[in-house]
Design a protein around this motif. Structure first.
Motif, PDB file in Angstrom:
ATOM      1  N   THR A  72       0.884  -1.089   0.012  1.00  0.00           N
ATOM      2  CA  THR A  72      -0.003  -0.041   0.049  1.00  0.00           C
ATOM      3  C   THR A  72       0.930   1.382   0.036  1.00  0.00           C
ATOM      4  O   THR A  72       0.508   2.143  -0.582  1.00  0.00           O
ATOM      5  N   VAL A  73       2.042   1.179   0.781  1.00  0.00           N
ATOM      6  CA  VAL A  73       2.752   2.476   0.965  1.00  0.00           C
ATOM      7  C   VAL A  73       3.530   2.636  -0.543  1.00  0.00           C
ATOM      8  O   VAL A  73       3.648   3.584  -1.026  1.00  0.00           O
ATOM      9  N   ARG A  74       3.863   1.355  -1.222  1.00  0.00           N
ATOM     10  CA  ARG A  74       4.418   1.412  -2.544  1.00  0.00           C
ATOM     11  C   ARG A  74       3.517   2.222  -3.544  1.00  0.00           C
ATOM     12  O   ARG A  74       3.780   3.027  -4.459  1.00  0.00           O
ATOM     13  N   ALA A  75       2.070   1.856  -3.443  1.00  0.00           N
ATOM     14  CA  ALA A  75       1.158   2.297  -4.409  1.00  0.00           C
ATOM     15  C   ALA A  75       1.034   3.774  -4.029  1.00  0.00           C
ATOM     16  O   ALA A  75       0.689   4.614  -5.028  1.00  0.00           O
ATOM     17  N   SER A  76       0.666   4.157  -2.782  1.00  0.00           N
ATOM     18  CA  SER A  76       0.425   5.502  -2.394  1.00  0.00           C
ATOM     19  C   SER A  76       1.603   6.453  -2.317  1.00  0.00           C
ATOM     20  O   SER A  76       1.227   7.880  -2.311  1.00  0.00           O
ATOM     21  N   LYS A  77       2.829   5.938  -2.130  1.00  0.00           N
ATOM     22  CA  LYS A  77       3.903   6.671  -1.952  1.00  0.00           C
ATOM     23  C   LYS A  77       3.801   7.581  -0.400  1.00  0.00           C
ATOM     24  O   LYS A  77       4.430   8.519  -0.151  1.00  0.00           O
ATOM     25  N   LYS A  78       2.869   7.066   0.415  1.00  0.00           N
ATOM     26  CA  LYS A  78       2.608   7.941   1.430  1.00  0.00           C
ATOM     27  C   LYS A  78       2.729   6.668   2.640  1.00  0.00           C
ATOM     28  O   LYS A  78       2.507   5.428   2.566  1.00  0.00           O
ATOM     29  N   ILE A  80       2.490   4.914   6.352  1.00  0.00           N
ATOM     30  CA  ILE A  80       1.215   4.024   7.258  1.00  0.00           C
ATOM     31  C   ILE A  80       1.847   4.058   8.778  1.00  0.00           C
ATOM     32  O   ILE A  80       2.972   3.788   8.946  1.00  0.00           O
TER      33      ILE A  80
END
Length: 411
Positions: A72-78, A80
């Protein structure tokens, strides 16, 4: 494991700051597990880890990407961040905290040298921790950015090393080529020299000379000068390659009985070729000096040529060669424009010339070869320059006091 992933792990391992970063985060945030992971769309790979929770993960180990929040971090670049997973409305039913048994957790993105997503800086603990606040966010994000910058620096260093290796290989190849070329050119040049010597002998014949027109004399003279200049250029190139490809410039050290006379010959040769120049000479050398006579004369020739080319030709050049009981000293002094401090640092580099100079004599190897000759005699060349004079000084220590040498020398 792919070669690319292995290289990425090595890039992280090579960053000395990462163990310290993980230790600081573990201590300040009271987390028992901190790691840096390489995260692709297909895989999660451990690169570096501080594990006080005994999860048993080591660098190179893999996790299923779907069992991590890093996808998820990879996809959003944000990032968690979770303070208390079992009490968090968003995460209390998520299987990932339950699978790994953590309550507190963070995952921040890390980027590579191209600005692309590389992986994550992660931390977790089986106990709840207060991680969602500005102070913690500032600390973790700063360390994540620091790691990204270190990856960028490591990538640049790797590229620089690769370019340097390529440059070294190319330079060595060029040096070897120069050596071969210089050697091969000598044969046809020797044939030309023999032909010119024959013509010169014919011209000197009193009976034939009267029948030869003036342009022929001039043509032969120009040919002789051209061959001599080509020979000097080849010798410089050969000396350069000997110095760079081999182990320094070769010298043949022996007790000198004739250096003073040879130095006078060297100066006279250049004075004849430069009749407009005034060269004042002071040579006082004790017998028994151990050196390579030919190389010392070559060094003087190179320094004197430099003075003739770059000095003020309306002012005299001073050549001084002396010995005392322990040291040999040779200096060449000329008037002219002062040498800048920046130029002084590069004077003895091969092929270097001042960019603004319109005097393109030779290959730019004269001072480099002179410095190599000095080094071969365990000596050095220094230069001092101001608005009045420029002086090059070559000194080398005598292997033993001349008084002792002279006692053992028969004349």
């Amino acid at each position: 494991m792919s070669t690319e992933i292995q290289r990425d792990i090595q890039a992280i391992v090579s960053i000395d700051a990462i163990p310290h970063i993980m230790q600081i985060l573990a201590s300040s945030l009271q987390l028992r597990f901190i790691c840096v992971a390489r995260v692709t769309e297909q895989a999660w790979t451990m690169c570096a880890v501080l594990d006080k929770a005994d999860f048993g993960l080591m660098p190179g180990d893999h996790l299923e990407i779907d069992t991590t929040f890093c996808r998820t971090v990879r996809a959003s670049k944000k990032e968690i961040v979770i303070n208390h997973a079992s009490a968090d409305k968003e995460y209390r039913d998520n299987p990932i905290p339950i699978m790994y048994g953590f309550e507190s957790y963070f995952s921040y993105p890390i980027f590579d040298a191209n600005g692309e997503f590389f992986g994550t800086l992660c931390g977790l603990d089986p106990e709840p921790r207060e991680l969602r606040n500005a102070k913690v966010h500032g600390q973790i994000s700063a360390f994540a950015k620091l790691i990204s910058n270190q990856i960028l620096l490591s990538d640049h260093i790797e590229q620089t090393h690769a370019q340097l290796d390529d440059a070294k290989k190319m330079t060595r190849l060029q040096e070897q080529y120069i050596a071969i070329l210089g050697h091969d050119i000598r044969t046809p040049l020797s044939s030309i020299q023999i032909g010119i010597n024959f013509l010169d002998d014919v011209i000197k014949d009193s009976e034939i000379a009267s029948t030869i027109q003036v342009p022929v004399f001039k043509a032969v003279s120009r040919m002789k000068n051209s061959v001599q200049r080509m020979t000097r250029l080849i010798e410089d190139a050969m000396d350069f390659t000997h110095s760079r490809v081999g182990k320094g410039l070769p010298v043949e050290l022996a007790i000198s009985h004739d250096l003073s006379k040879q130095l006078h010959y060297t100066i006279e040769e250049l004075a004849t070729a430069n009749p407009q120049a005034t060269i004042n000479i002071h040579i006082d050398i004790a017998y028994g000096l151990v050196c390579d006579e030919k190389r010392i004369c070559q060094l003087l020739s190179n320094l004197l040529k430099n003075a003739l080319v770059h000095g003020d030709q309306t002012q005299p050049i001073y050549v001084k060669v002396i010995t005392n009981n322990t040291e040999f000293l040779l200096s060449v002094t000329n008037s002219g424009t002062a040498i800048s401090d920046e130029s002084k640092t590069r004077l003895f580099q091969p092929f270097w010339r001042k960019e603004e100079s319109d005097k393109k004599e030779g290959l730019g190897l004269g001072l480099f070869i002179a410095s190599e000759i000095a080094s071969a005699h365990e000596g050095a060349i220094t230069v001092s320059s101001d608005s009045k004079n420029t002086e090059f000084t070559f000194t080398f220590p005598l292997s033993q006091p001349l008084s002792n040498v002279c006692k053992n020398v028969s004349y």
